[in-house]
Design a protein around this motif. Sequence first.
Motif, PDB file in Angstrom:
ATOM      1  N   TRP A  46       0.808  -1.246   0.078  1.00  0.00           N
ATOM      2  CA  TRP A  46      -0.046  -0.065   0.082  1.00  0.00           C
ATOM      3  C   TRP A  46       0.880   1.220  -0.181  1.00  0.00           C
ATOM      4  O   TRP A  46       0.538   2.303  -0.620  1.00  0.00           O
ATOM      5  CB  TRP A  46      -0.929  -0.077   1.157  1.00  0.00           C
ATOM      6  CG  TRP A  46      -2.081  -1.304   1.344  1.00  0.00           C
ATOM      7  CD1 TRP A  46      -2.727  -1.666   0.105  1.00  0.00           C
ATOM      8  CD2 TRP A  46      -2.470  -1.672   2.227  1.00  0.00           C
ATOM      9  NE1 TRP A  46      -3.650  -2.605   0.464  1.00  0.00           N
ATOM     10  CE2 TRP A  46      -3.403  -2.680   1.771  1.00  0.00           C
ATOM     11  CE3 TRP A  46      -2.287  -1.807   3.668  1.00  0.00           C
ATOM     12  CZ2 TRP A  46      -4.230  -3.646   2.439  1.00  0.00           C
ATOM     13  CZ3 TRP A  46      -2.761  -2.637   4.536  1.00  0.00           C
ATOM     14  CH2 TRP A  46      -3.899  -3.454   4.037  1.00  0.00           C
ATOM     15  N   CYS A  48       3.742   1.858  -1.362  1.00  0.00           N
ATOM     16  CA  CYS A  48       5.044   2.040  -2.315  1.00  0.00           C
ATOM     17  C   CYS A  48       4.235   3.023  -3.242  1.00  0.00           C
ATOM     18  O   CYS A  48       3.466   3.099  -3.640  1.00  0.00           O
ATOM     19  CB  CYS A  48       5.193   0.634  -2.965  1.00  0.00           C
ATOM     20  SG  CYS A  48       6.187   0.853  -4.396  1.00  0.00           S
ATOM     21  N   PRO A  49       5.091   4.050  -3.407  1.00  0.00           N
ATOM     22  CA  PRO A  49       5.020   5.079  -4.040  1.00  0.00           C
ATOM     23  C   PRO A  49       4.916   4.817  -5.583  1.00  0.00           C
ATOM     24  O   PRO A  49       4.357   5.701  -6.616  1.00  0.00           O
ATOM     25  CB  PRO A  49       6.079   6.178  -4.086  1.00  0.00           C
ATOM     26  CG  PRO A  49       6.867   5.695  -3.264  1.00  0.00           C
ATOM     27  CD  PRO A  49       6.559   4.252  -2.723  1.00  0.00           C
ATOM     28  N   VAL A  50       5.457   3.580  -6.152  1.00  0.00           N
ATOM     29  CA  VAL A  50       5.487   3.397  -7.835  1.00  0.00           C
ATOM     30  C   VAL A  50       4.895   2.167  -8.059  1.00  0.00           C
ATOM     31  O   VAL A  50       4.875   1.685  -8.981  1.00  0.00           O
ATOM     32  CB  VAL A  50       6.846   3.578  -8.274  1.00  0.00           C
ATOM     33  CG1 VAL A  50       7.423   4.862  -8.150  1.00  0.00           C
ATOM     34  CG2 VAL A  50       7.772   2.453  -7.406  1.00  0.00           C
ATOM     35  N   GLU A  51       3.963   1.693  -7.070  1.00  0.00           N
ATOM     36  CA  GLU A  51       3.372   0.187  -7.239  1.00  0.00           C
ATOM     37  C   GLU A  51       4.327  -0.615  -7.636  1.00  0.00           C
ATOM     38  O   GLU A  51       3.994  -1.682  -8.347  1.00  0.00           O
ATOM     39  CB  GLU A  51       2.085   0.351  -8.380  1.00  0.00           C
ATOM     40  CG  GLU A  51       1.166   1.316  -7.641  1.00  0.00           C
ATOM     41  CD  GLU A  51       0.401   1.997  -8.870  1.00  0.00           C
ATOM     42  OE1 GLU A  51      -0.186   0.861  -9.682  1.00  0.00           O
ATOM     43  OE2 GLU A  51       0.151   3.202  -9.015  1.00  0.00           O
TER      44      GLU A  51
END
Lengths: 59, 396
Positions: A46, A48-51
Amino acid sequence: MILLHDNKCDFCGTCVGVCPENCIDLGEAELNIDHQICTMCYKCVWICPVEALFAEKVK
Amino acid sequence: MSFKDSYDIIVVGGGPAGCMAAYAAAKENVSVLLLEKDRDIGSPVRCAEAVGKDGLEKILEDNINPRWIAATIKKFQFVAPDGTVIFPQVPMTGYVLHRKLFDFDLGLLAANSGAKIVTKAYVNYLIFENDRISGVHVRINGVQHIIKSNIIIGADGVESRVGRWAGIDTTVHMKDMETCAQMTLANLPLDDDTCVFYFSQKRFPGGYGWVFPKGNKTANVGLGISGDRARSDSASARLESFVHDHFPDASILNKTVGGVPCANRLPKISSEGILLVGDAALQANPISGGGIATGMTAGKIAGNIAASAIKSDNISADFLKRYEKEWDTACGNAQKRYYRLKEGIRKLSDEQLNKTAHVLKDIPQKKQTLVKIFQTALIKQPGLLVDIMKTLNPFS
């Protein structure tokens, strides 16, 4: 099991900061998850800024 | 490249907090080794690069190199969810830095005062002897080494593991971790002396968007959202759409992402043989996310106290606790007030934010002080008024 898209990860370490189990190991350009310790809480997925992190069901 | 097998103090991490710790300790004539996992001091930059001028001058005793400064900020704008703009009167000057140059020079400062710096040095565990920290395991150029030291300063960022290995719980709660994305954009129509903040619980839930100019029509454009509200769209996906909507013609010079702890500092930031500084200790301003000044202050205090501990042959938890007290006096007590204010701000709906902006835009700009803004926004949370009065300058 939580897995990593290597080509998406920016190695920023945000996931390490929120991991309650201390099971993520971050190098300069590598990230490893200790699946023995991981409890699949999904916080890393959830945050993670870059998925780059995603969950995959293991049979 | 050579390094000794033992140092008085080892600093893990070469950001501003780690470099200041190494500098402050080395100046006191103790042997200091700074280990940085990346190949450079100063890169990659994961930061919006804004810092208050007064704070920085105080920390560096007025030794500010103009080459660090990308833009000098005199004005601020807040943009409400419906686009209403207010012009908060903030009695301060800010800098937007070139962190790459800034950090490099702080590394140089540490090196010139006698600290040994090694990059591409990845610390993978601490060494313990009789339950006491006695050094680190570190991989340098692919080779595993053991380097001894009685005091470790953990300046290893939001991804800190030094603290955890030493038995300190450094886990950041989801609601206190902002997940952030930023681009450095060129060809922007903007004023080089104005920082713009965008508020909207829909677009930046639990956080805000920013445009911080860096001169020559370039700016750091980014956003942060609270970790507990990040399940749907990631920070970088949200930034793509923000940039698409606001700056469709800009060129992208840099993209970065990262986590910013907007918390109270860890309950414990020192223990026998160990001190944590900067993001590793969760010392950033919980409202703005700014952590350069508070981290550098921590580094300076920690370096000094670590050096005195070595000189007086007393590395006990009790002695090192002086660092906690000194940092609280300098920054931590204010951080607690900022945190309470942040908790109040988090609860504001877009409707309340818009209403606040509408009330404020009808009063003269000179009277749009931060105190007035917070008072208006948080009128339904009167318990916070005392904090607001004490917290005149929440972006320091």
